[in-house]
Scaffold this motif. Structure first.
Motif, PDB file in Angstrom:
ATOM      1  N   GLN A  46     -19.098  29.309  21.002  1.00 64.80           N
ATOM      2  CA  GLN A  46     -18.737  27.556  21.036  1.00 64.80           C
ATOM      3  C   GLN A  46     -18.856  27.089  19.695  1.00 64.80           C
ATOM      4  O   GLN A  46     -19.703  27.222  19.021  1.00 64.80           O
ATOM      5  CB  GLN A  46     -19.685  27.008  21.876  1.00 64.80           C
ATOM      6  CG  GLN A  46     -19.614  27.574  23.015  1.00 64.80           C
ATOM      7  CD  GLN A  46     -20.698  26.787  24.244  1.00 64.80           C
ATOM      8  OE1 GLN A  46     -21.618  26.167  23.892  1.00 64.80           O
ATOM      9  NE2 GLN A  46     -20.718  27.227  25.544  1.00 64.80           N
ATOM     10  N   VAL A  47     -17.741  26.481  19.146  1.00 62.73           N
ATOM     11  CA  VAL A  47     -17.563  25.924  17.689  1.00 62.73           C
ATOM     12  C   VAL A  47     -18.546  24.555  17.949  1.00 62.73           C
ATOM     13  O   VAL A  47     -18.355  23.759  18.773  1.00 62.73           O
ATOM     14  CB  VAL A  47     -16.279  25.894  17.443  1.00 62.73           C
ATOM     15  CG1 VAL A  47     -15.531  24.901  18.270  1.00 62.73           C
ATOM     16  CG2 VAL A  47     -16.220  25.438  15.866  1.00 62.73           C
ATOM     17  N   SER A  48     -19.339  24.498  16.856  1.00 63.26           N
ATOM     18  CA  SER A  48     -19.873  23.246  16.684  1.00 63.26           C
ATOM     19  C   SER A  48     -19.190  22.051  16.163  1.00 63.26           C
ATOM     20  O   SER A  48     -17.916  22.346  15.474  1.00 63.26           O
ATOM     21  CB  SER A  48     -21.194  23.312  15.731  1.00 63.26           C
ATOM     22  OG  SER A  48     -20.615  23.511  14.238  1.00 63.26           O
ATOM     23  N   LEU A  49     -19.431  20.795  16.302  1.00 60.93           N
ATOM     24  CA  LEU A  49     -18.753  19.836  15.729  1.00 60.93           C
ATOM     25  C   LEU A  49     -18.612  19.790  14.357  1.00 60.93           C
ATOM     26  O   LEU A  49     -17.396  19.606  13.972  1.00 60.93           O
ATOM     27  CB  LEU A  49     -19.348  18.582  16.280  1.00 60.93           C
ATOM     28  CG  LEU A  49     -18.652  17.119  15.943  1.00 60.93           C
ATOM     29  CD1 LEU A  49     -17.270  17.137  16.378  1.00 60.93           C
ATOM     30  CD2 LEU A  49     -19.477  15.990  16.222  1.00 60.93           C
ATOM     31  N   LYS A  50     -19.850  20.143  13.576  1.00 63.66           N
ATOM     32  CA  LYS A  50     -19.546  20.429  12.247  1.00 63.66           C
ATOM     33  C   LYS A  50     -18.557  21.328  11.785  1.00 63.66           C
ATOM     34  O   LYS A  50     -17.858  21.113  10.742  1.00 63.66           O
ATOM     35  CB  LYS A  50     -20.846  20.746  11.629  1.00 63.66           C
ATOM     36  CG  LYS A  50     -21.027  20.812  10.115  1.00 63.66           C
ATOM     37  CD  LYS A  50     -22.252  21.307   9.717  1.00 63.66           C
ATOM     38  CE  LYS A  50     -22.500  21.444   8.227  1.00 63.66           C
ATOM     39  NZ  LYS A  50     -23.735  21.685   7.700  1.00 63.66           N
ATOM     40  N   ILE A  53     -14.868  20.263  12.632  1.00 60.10           N
ATOM     41  CA  ILE A  53     -14.397  19.355  11.581  1.00 60.10           C
ATOM     42  C   ILE A  53     -13.923  19.829  10.267  1.00 60.10           C
ATOM     43  O   ILE A  53     -13.033  19.737   9.651  1.00 60.10           O
ATOM     44  CB  ILE A  53     -15.351  18.133  11.335  1.00 60.10           C
ATOM     45  CG1 ILE A  53     -15.533  17.137  12.395  1.00 60.10           C
ATOM     46  CG2 ILE A  53     -15.100  17.372  10.119  1.00 60.10           C
ATOM     47  CD1 ILE A  53     -16.754  16.157  12.592  1.00 60.10           C
ATOM     48  N   ALA A  54     -14.700  20.731   9.745  1.00 65.73           N
ATOM     49  CA  ALA A  54     -14.466  21.746   8.489  1.00 65.73           C
ATOM     50  C   ALA A  54     -13.218  22.295   8.977  1.00 65.73           C
ATOM     51  O   ALA A  54     -12.228  22.421   7.928  1.00 65.73           O
ATOM     52  CB  ALA A  54     -15.746  22.596   8.421  1.00 65.73           C
ATOM     53  N   ILE A  55     -13.007  23.103   9.884  1.00 62.42           N
ATOM     54  CA  ILE A  55     -11.605  23.700  10.427  1.00 62.42           C
ATOM     55  C   ILE A  55     -10.684  22.773  10.238  1.00 62.42           C
ATOM     56  O   ILE A  55      -9.509  23.034   9.801  1.00 62.42           O
ATOM     57  CB  ILE A  55     -11.669  24.488  11.697  1.00 62.42           C
ATOM     58  CG1 ILE A  55     -12.807  25.659  11.603  1.00 62.42           C
ATOM     59  CG2 ILE A  55     -10.359  24.747  12.047  1.00 62.42           C
ATOM     60  CD1 ILE A  55     -13.259  26.306  12.898  1.00 62.42           C
TER      61      ILE A  55
END
Length: 82
Positions: A46-50, A53-55
């Motif tokens: 599960q990708v974090s919000l941080k 956004i970086a991606i």
């Protein structure tokens, strides 16, 4: 609303490939590890919000492009025109 991490990963991969970018380059630009990028793209983590956004920043897109299906974006654009 629950996030579809597999769909988000698929959209990340599509955007990355369209930019002729390797996973290694995306990892370098985001400060994330190459294995983590791979896991995000396959939906096995599960990708974090941080991280999302970086991606998105590395791919020069907004995070909503990765979260919302194309049909929903078209719908929103049509609403704006009204």
């Amino acid at each position: 609303m629950e996030l579809d991490y597999k769909a988000i990963g698929k959209r990340i991969k599509i955007q990355r490939i369209q930019r002729e970018m390797t996973q290694e380059k995306l990892a370098e630009l985001t400060g994330l590890s190459n294995p983590h990028i791979s896991n995000v793209e396959t939906g096995s983590t599960q990708v974090s919000l941080k991280s999302l956004i970086a991606i998105a920043n590395a791919l020069e897109i907004t995070p909503d492009v990765l979260q919302i299906r194309k049909s929903m974006r078209i719908y929103r654009c049509n609403l704006v025109r009204l």
